[in-house]
Scaffold this motif. Sequence first.
Motif, PDB file in Angstrom:
ATOM      1  N   ALA A  74       5.455 -20.244  20.252  1.00  0.00           N
ATOM      2  CA  ALA A  74       5.523 -18.815  20.232  1.00  0.00           C
ATOM      3  C   ALA A  74       4.858 -18.124  19.350  1.00  0.00           C
ATOM      4  O   ALA A  74       4.914 -18.831  18.208  1.00  0.00           O
ATOM      5  N   VAL A  75       4.404 -17.145  19.079  1.00  0.00           N
ATOM      6  CA  VAL A  75       3.672 -16.351  18.116  1.00  0.00           C
ATOM      7  C   VAL A  75       4.692 -15.155  18.088  1.00  0.00           C
ATOM      8  O   VAL A  75       4.969 -14.491  18.817  1.00  0.00           O
ATOM      9  N   PRO A  76       5.036 -14.967  16.597  1.00  0.00           N
ATOM     10  CA  PRO A  76       5.810 -13.871  16.508  1.00  0.00           C
ATOM     11  C   PRO A  76       5.094 -12.455  16.237  1.00  0.00           C
ATOM     12  O   PRO A  76       3.915 -12.756  15.623  1.00  0.00           O
ATOM     13  N   LEU A  77       5.296 -11.448  16.597  1.00  0.00           N
ATOM     14  CA  LEU A  77       4.629 -10.092  16.846  1.00  0.00           C
ATOM     15  C   LEU A  77       5.501  -9.042  16.352  1.00  0.00           C
ATOM     16  O   LEU A  77       6.719  -8.998  17.110  1.00  0.00           O
ATOM     17  N   ALA A  78       5.205  -8.130  15.662  1.00  0.00           N
ATOM     18  CA  ALA A  78       5.885  -6.885  15.437  1.00  0.00           C
ATOM     19  C   ALA A  78       5.543  -5.884  16.690  1.00  0.00           C
ATOM     20  O   ALA A  78       4.526  -5.700  17.039  1.00  0.00           O
ATOM     21  N   VAL A  79       6.680  -5.627  17.102  1.00  0.00           N
ATOM     22  CA  VAL A  79       6.499  -4.575  18.643  1.00  0.00           C
ATOM     23  C   VAL A  79       6.476  -3.030  17.923  1.00  0.00           C
ATOM     24  O   VAL A  79       5.746  -2.354  18.585  1.00  0.00           O
ATOM     25  N   ARG A  80       7.573  -2.637  17.011  1.00  0.00           N
ATOM     26  CA  ARG A  80       7.470  -1.379  16.634  1.00  0.00           C
ATOM     27  C   ARG A  80       8.328  -1.183  15.511  1.00  0.00           C
ATOM     28  O   ARG A  80       8.983  -2.192  15.258  1.00  0.00           O
ATOM     29  N   ALA A  81       8.157  -0.263  14.586  1.00  0.00           N
ATOM     30  CA  ALA A  81       8.946  -0.108  13.384  1.00  0.00           C
ATOM     31  C   ALA A  81       9.229   1.411  13.281  1.00  0.00           C
ATOM     32  O   ALA A  81       8.419   2.301  13.633  1.00  0.00           O
ATOM     33  N   GLU A  82      10.342   1.662  12.432  1.00  0.00           N
ATOM     34  CA  GLU A  82      10.797   3.094  12.325  1.00  0.00           C
ATOM     35  C   GLU A  82      11.151   2.837  10.743  1.00  0.00           C
ATOM     36  O   GLU A  82      11.898   2.029  10.319  1.00  0.00           O
ATOM     37  N   ILE A  83      10.545   3.814   9.970  1.00  0.00           N
ATOM     38  CA  ILE A  83      11.261   3.910   8.550  1.00  0.00           C
ATOM     39  C   ILE A  83      11.560   5.338   8.249  1.00  0.00           C
ATOM     40  O   ILE A  83      11.077   6.316   8.773  1.00  0.00           O
ATOM     41  N   GLY A  84      12.678   5.355   7.383  1.00  0.00           N
ATOM     42  CA  GLY A  84      13.237   6.357   6.569  1.00  0.00           C
ATOM     43  C   GLY A  84      12.908   6.566   5.159  1.00  0.00           C
ATOM     44  O   GLY A  84      13.344   5.651   4.752  1.00  0.00           O
ATOM     45  N   TYR A  85      12.614   7.565   4.653  1.00  0.00           N
ATOM     46  CA  TYR A  85      12.219   7.579   3.332  1.00  0.00           C
ATOM     47  C   TYR A  85      13.554   8.560   2.823  1.00  0.00           C
ATOM     48  O   TYR A  85      13.649   9.661   3.025  1.00  0.00           O
ATOM     49  N   LYS A  86      14.553   7.812   1.921  1.00  0.00           N
ATOM     50  CA  LYS A  86      15.705   8.515   1.524  1.00  0.00           C
ATOM     51  C   LYS A  86      15.592   9.009   0.018  1.00  0.00           C
ATOM     52  O   LYS A  86      16.181  10.283   0.116  1.00  0.00           O
ATOM     53  N   LYS A  87      15.071   8.585  -0.762  1.00  0.00           N
ATOM     54  CA  LYS A  87      14.965   9.041  -1.944  1.00  0.00           C
ATOM     55  C   LYS A  87      13.669   8.818  -2.683  1.00  0.00           C
ATOM     56  O   LYS A  87      12.927   8.025  -2.213  1.00  0.00           O
ATOM     57  N   LEU A  88      13.164   9.631  -3.745  1.00  0.00           N
ATOM     58  CA  LEU A  88      12.049   9.383  -4.392  1.00  0.00           C
ATOM     59  C   LEU A  88      12.024   7.950  -5.027  1.00  0.00           C
ATOM     60  O   LEU A  88      12.958   7.466  -5.733  1.00  0.00           O
ATOM     61  N   ALA A  89      10.807   7.359  -4.661  1.00  0.00           N
ATOM     62  CA  ALA A  89      10.791   5.934  -5.238  1.00  0.00           C
ATOM     63  C   ALA A  89       9.984   6.184  -6.532  1.00  0.00           C
ATOM     64  O   ALA A  89       8.661   6.868  -6.260  1.00  0.00           O
ATOM     65  N   MET A  90      10.203   5.607  -7.340  1.00  0.00           N
ATOM     66  CA  MET A  90       9.552   5.364  -8.644  1.00  0.00           C
ATOM     67  C   MET A  90       9.390   4.107  -9.533  1.00  0.00           C
ATOM     68  O   MET A  90      10.431   3.309  -9.200  1.00  0.00           O
ATOM     69  N   GLY A  91       8.294   3.745 -10.037  1.00  0.00           N
ATOM     70  CA  GLY A  91       8.352   2.369 -10.558  1.00  0.00           C
ATOM     71  C   GLY A  91       8.191   1.490  -9.615  1.00  0.00           C
ATOM     72  O   GLY A  91       7.765   1.383  -8.429  1.00  0.00           O
ATOM     73  N   GLU A  92       8.687   0.151  -9.878  1.00  0.00           N
ATOM     74  CA  GLU A  92       8.785  -1.121  -8.979  1.00  0.00           C
ATOM     75  C   GLU A  92       9.748  -0.755  -8.178  1.00  0.00           C
ATOM     76  O   GLU A  92      10.969  -0.336  -8.143  1.00  0.00           O
ATOM     77  N   VAL A  93       9.572  -1.224  -6.911  1.00  0.00           N
ATOM     78  CA  VAL A  93      10.285  -1.234  -5.618  1.00  0.00           C
ATOM     79  C   VAL A  93      10.406  -2.679  -5.192  1.00  0.00           C
ATOM     80  O   VAL A  93       9.659  -3.440  -5.034  1.00  0.00           O
ATOM     81  N   THR A  94      11.653  -2.933  -4.472  1.00  0.00           N
ATOM     82  CA  THR A  94      12.004  -4.059  -3.965  1.00  0.00           C
ATOM     83  C   THR A  94      12.568  -4.003  -2.441  1.00  0.00           C
ATOM     84  O   THR A  94      13.090  -3.072  -2.112  1.00  0.00           O
ATOM     85  N   ALA A  95      12.142  -4.846  -1.311  1.00  0.00           N
ATOM     86  CA  ALA A  95      12.396  -4.846  -0.119  1.00  0.00           C
ATOM     87  C   ALA A  95      13.173  -6.027   0.362  1.00  0.00           C
ATOM     88  O   ALA A  95      12.726  -7.231  -0.116  1.00  0.00           O
ATOM     89  N   THR A  96      14.228  -5.809   0.823  1.00  0.00           N
ATOM     90  CA  THR A  96      15.228  -6.795   1.245  1.00  0.00           C
ATOM     91  C   THR A  96      15.520  -6.746   2.949  1.00  0.00           C
ATOM     92  O   THR A  96      16.009  -5.903   3.251  1.00  0.00           O
ATOM     93  N   ALA A  97      14.826  -7.741   3.417  1.00  0.00           N
ATOM     94  CA  ALA A  97      15.159  -7.920   4.838  1.00  0.00           C
ATOM     95  C   ALA A  97      15.990  -9.084   5.153  1.00  0.00           C
ATOM     96  O   ALA A  97      16.250  -9.903   4.822  1.00  0.00           O
ATOM     97  N   THR A  98      16.791  -8.454   6.498  1.00  0.00           N
ATOM     98  CA  THR A  98      17.827  -9.172   7.201  1.00  0.00           C
ATOM     99  C   THR A  98      17.498  -9.309   8.679  1.00  0.00           C
ATOM    100  O   THR A  98      17.283  -8.256   9.217  1.00  0.00           O
TER     101      THR A  98
END
Length: 145
Positions: A74-98
């Motif tokens: 099987a091949v993994p494929l992204a189907v859809r995505a939704e993002i919400g920007y909550k606060k101003l991001a400045m400098g380095e940012v980190t993403a944690t996925a679960t």
Amino acid sequence: MTVGEKLTATVPMVRTLNLEYVETTAERAVLRLPDQADFHNHVAGPHAGAMFTLAESASGAIVIAAFGDQLHRAVPLAVRAEIGYKKLAMGEVTATATLGRPVAEVIAELDAGQRPEFDVRVEIQRADGAVTGEMTIVWTLRPNA
């Protein structure tokens, strides 16, 4: 070769943004976007598109870590995505996925001949720990023909 090394080698956008793989397991993937002026927005923080790519890349890393042993069928494929920007991001940012569902449950659907879908949730944080964004990406494992 680690998941991060594989994705860095095969996904040009990861190299373009200089994303750093901090952790990649089937339970959690953590990626960092260094502070880079070339990818700033009009308020000198990371551009929304760069943060979207960071979060989507974190989701891809956990999908490969969790389901890499299924790539022969099987091949993994992204189907859809939704993002919400909550606060101003400045400098380095980190993403944690679960993962939003147990790996065994997704594989059981694949074993039953289905095309499973599952959520990956991602939190984007500034260096001070403030959550600047949240993203949900729905992935599928498309069975090979």
